[in-house]
Design an enzyme around this catalytic site. Sequence first.
Site, PDB file in Angstrom:
ATOM      1  N   ASN A 188       0.840  -1.202   0.000  1.00  0.00           N
ATOM      2  CA  ASN A 188       0.000   0.000   0.000  1.00  0.00           C
ATOM      3  C   ASN A 188       0.876   1.253   0.000  1.00  0.00           C
ATOM      4  O   ASN A 188       1.794   1.367   0.827  1.00  0.00           O
ATOM      5  CB  ASN A 188      -0.867   0.021   1.269  1.00  0.00           C
ATOM      6  CG  ASN A 188      -1.683   1.301   1.392  1.00  0.00           C
ATOM      7  OD1 ASN A 188      -2.639   1.507   0.639  1.00  0.00           O
ATOM      8  ND2 ASN A 188      -1.303   2.175   2.319  1.00  0.00           N
ATOM      9  N   GLU A 189       0.637   2.157  -0.910  1.00  0.00           N
ATOM     10  CA  GLU A 189       1.308   3.479  -0.950  1.00  0.00           C
ATOM     11  C   GLU A 189       2.787   3.382  -0.568  1.00  0.00           C
ATOM     12  O   GLU A 189       3.295   4.188   0.227  1.00  0.00           O
ATOM     13  CB  GLU A 189       0.576   4.475  -0.042  1.00  0.00           C
ATOM     14  CG  GLU A 189      -0.821   4.800  -0.524  1.00  0.00           C
ATOM     15  CD  GLU A 189      -1.540   5.896   0.285  1.00  0.00           C
ATOM     16  OE1 GLU A 189      -1.002   6.343   1.304  1.00  0.00           O
ATOM     17  OE2 GLU A 189      -2.644   6.290  -0.128  1.00  0.00           O
ATOM     18  N   TYR A 227      -7.463  11.622  -2.850  1.00  0.00           N
ATOM     19  CA  TYR A 227      -8.306  12.293  -1.862  1.00  0.00           C
ATOM     20  C   TYR A 227      -8.361  13.768  -2.234  1.00  0.00           C
ATOM     21  O   TYR A 227      -7.328  14.372  -2.522  1.00  0.00           O
ATOM     22  CB  TYR A 227      -7.721  12.137  -0.452  1.00  0.00           C
ATOM     23  CG  TYR A 227      -7.800  10.716   0.060  1.00  0.00           C
ATOM     24  CD1 TYR A 227      -9.015  10.190   0.490  1.00  0.00           C
ATOM     25  CD2 TYR A 227      -6.679   9.896   0.106  1.00  0.00           C
ATOM     26  CE1 TYR A 227      -9.104   8.884   0.962  1.00  0.00           C
ATOM     27  CE2 TYR A 227      -6.759   8.595   0.579  1.00  0.00           C
ATOM     28  CZ  TYR A 227      -7.975   8.091   1.000  1.00  0.00           C
ATOM     29  OH  TYR A 227      -8.061   6.802   1.466  1.00  0.00           O
ATOM     30  N   GLU A 248      -8.418   3.618  -3.446  1.00  0.00           N
ATOM     31  CA  GLU A 248      -8.808   4.556  -2.377  1.00  0.00           C
ATOM     32  C   GLU A 248      -9.189   5.856  -3.062  1.00  0.00           C
ATOM     33  O   GLU A 248      -8.368   6.450  -3.780  1.00  0.00           O
ATOM     34  CB  GLU A 248      -7.669   4.817  -1.388  1.00  0.00           C
ATOM     35  CG  GLU A 248      -7.379   3.668  -0.456  1.00  0.00           C
ATOM     36  CD  GLU A 248      -6.312   3.986   0.586  1.00  0.00           C
ATOM     37  OE1 GLU A 248      -6.230   5.149   1.035  1.00  0.00           O
ATOM     38  OE2 GLU A 248      -5.564   3.062   0.935  1.00  0.00           O
ATOM     39  N   GLN A 256     -13.593   5.335   3.250  1.00  0.00           N
ATOM     40  CA  GLN A 256     -13.731   3.938   3.596  1.00  0.00           C
ATOM     41  C   GLN A 256     -15.221   3.635   3.741  1.00  0.00           C
ATOM     42  O   GLN A 256     -16.031   4.436   3.267  1.00  0.00           O
ATOM     43  CB  GLN A 256     -12.955   3.662   4.866  1.00  0.00           C
ATOM     44  CG  GLN A 256     -11.442   3.947   4.679  1.00  0.00           C
ATOM     45  CD  GLN A 256     -10.566   3.496   5.823  1.00  0.00           C
ATOM     46  OE1 GLN A 256     -10.993   2.879   6.767  1.00  0.00           O
ATOM     47  NE2 GLN A 256      -9.279   3.838   5.728  1.00  0.00           N
TER      48      GLN A 256
HETATM   49  O1  AHR Z   1      -7.773   5.817   3.986  1.00  0.00           O
HETATM   50  C1  AHR Z   1      -6.929   6.397   4.929  1.00  0.00           C
HETATM   51  C2  AHR Z   1      -5.452   6.276   4.551  1.00  0.00           C
HETATM   52  O2  AHR Z   1      -5.179   7.055   3.423  1.00  0.00           O
HETATM   53  C3  AHR Z   1      -4.994   4.890   4.159  1.00  0.00           C
HETATM   54  O3  AHR Z   1      -4.657   4.133   5.265  1.00  0.00           O
HETATM   55  C4  AHR Z   1      -3.789   5.176   3.314  1.00  0.00           C
HETATM   56  O4  AHR Z   1      -3.569   4.203   2.336  1.00  0.00           O
HETATM   57  C5  AHR Z   1      -4.061   6.541   2.720  1.00  0.00           C
HETATM   58  O5  AHR Z   1      -2.980   7.397   2.883  1.00  0.00           O
END
Ligand code: AHR
Length: 532
Positions: A222-223, A288, A334, A384
């Site tokens: 992840n990331e 995001y 995400e 989420q």
């Molecule tokens: O979704 C919250 C966080 O955002 C996750 O854990 C991460 O993958 C991202 O930076």
Amino acid sequence: MTIENRARRDFLKHGVMAALGAAAIPLLEPVSGWTQTPGEEAERQAAAQGAGGALVRLDFDRRIGTIDKKIYGSFIEQLGRCVYGGVYDPGSPLSDAEGYRKDVMQAVRELGVTVLRWPGGNFASGYIWKNGIGPKNERPRLWDTAWQEVEPNQFGTDEFLRYCEKLNVEPYLTVNMGTGTMQDAADWVEYCNATTDTKWANERRKNGHAAPYGVKYWGLGNEVYGSWQIGHMDAKDYAANAENFAELMRGVDPTIKLVAVCDTSVKWDVTVLERLGRVADYVSLHHYGGSLDTAKEMQDAYFFQRQLEALEGLVTAVMTNVRKKEPVLIAADEWNIWFRSWYKRGDRHELEEIYNLRDALWTASALNIFHRMCRSIGMANEAQLVNVIAPMMTNKDGLVLQTTYFPFQLYAKHSGDVALDAYTRSESFPGMPETPYMDISATTDAANSKLTLALVNRHPTAEIPVEIEIAGFQPRESGVSYEVNGPSLDATNTFASPHNVGVRQSTFSGAARKFRHSCPAHSLRVLVLEKA
Ligand code: AHR
């Protein structure tokens, strides 16, 4: 998450959000409070002159492609109250005998989620899955360094996969490429999928699941690119490492589908694709966004689209170079609005964003992008599912549906499998020609028996009349309209006031090969038209 977003997140991490009240509410109550006064109506009419009309032209011969239902995916992480207190709450009167919150399960089913990613997120990079299996009273309580909280290991692999069975959703597991080894990852595949008489498959049987779970989707970390990630590394090291993980995991189950970590950086993506493109089925992208300013928030949706298009282009370029014929699809695993509520409130790590109507329109715009880019996006997971940057919030007495719940639900429920290439013309936000007021997607089914139009009027005050022209499809004269709206773009649903934004269903008439439909200010209208 991009590095720029991360810096912004760090800067804002002490932001505040509205406090939640305590009352339980039933699901999907009718929405009240949208009525406009005559004065407001006049204001809207005046403003509408500035917004102009919009035009949508459709031709049923112009199909973009098939929409993979996995774009209506979600994500849960051991973080704040997402899993513990959201998904899983043993001892609560609202939970079933196995500890799962029944109200949350009902809302998830009605939301239409198709695939669920777990255990993270950042949490995944320090998660030792072997600590989360077997008798619960023997599982260790550990410190999670990713989110700085205690991980009691009461919700592990079997609890997650059982949850997926109960919800009838496809599981998607992310392996630990931070503190974990490739052997741990391969053992996890064995635990979940193997039929052999071997240690980890036998452990699964011992823990009550004789049949393999058959987990198909596996994320390779992840990331990994981010300094915040446990065990982060550069692209070259990640690609080499992930290739080894992939080989070992596929040595246990050659049928699994693998998601490689990509970013919004050309350098990272090209390096990763050149090495991992041959073994990966998907590449991930996280986004995001968010703003208190409507134009900027809608412009952010445009940037999200550009990021996806950039990755699409890089995948095409590199995969053409290496002559790979099988598709490598994007997993936007995400995505959401996240800018108001950050790591800490007191000693808790909540990330409990309260979403408004503006955010719901952004969500609809994101889903429109996934439809329009269905040829290259094979999965998307809203981040989420519950409490943590989520479409629903719980307290000990009940659950409230946030504004962003409704667009997701309508798209998952009413969209067809085939995206149509809709020509759209609309005025744009001032100084932002790339950000039109009207954002749309159009879908049909394989048999061309219905048309679903998702029309997002992102104008803050103006109703927009839309001219709709359809070639190759004769709709019935009347159709069904589902409208997401509320008293203002800042309207939210909270426990104290849970029904400010919701869905209003109505029938409309006058549908034809050419007809006009007016979309109220700050609304999503999903129109469902059956073939005549
Ligand atoms: O979704 C919250 C966080 O955002 C996750 O854990 C991460 O993958 C991202 O930076």
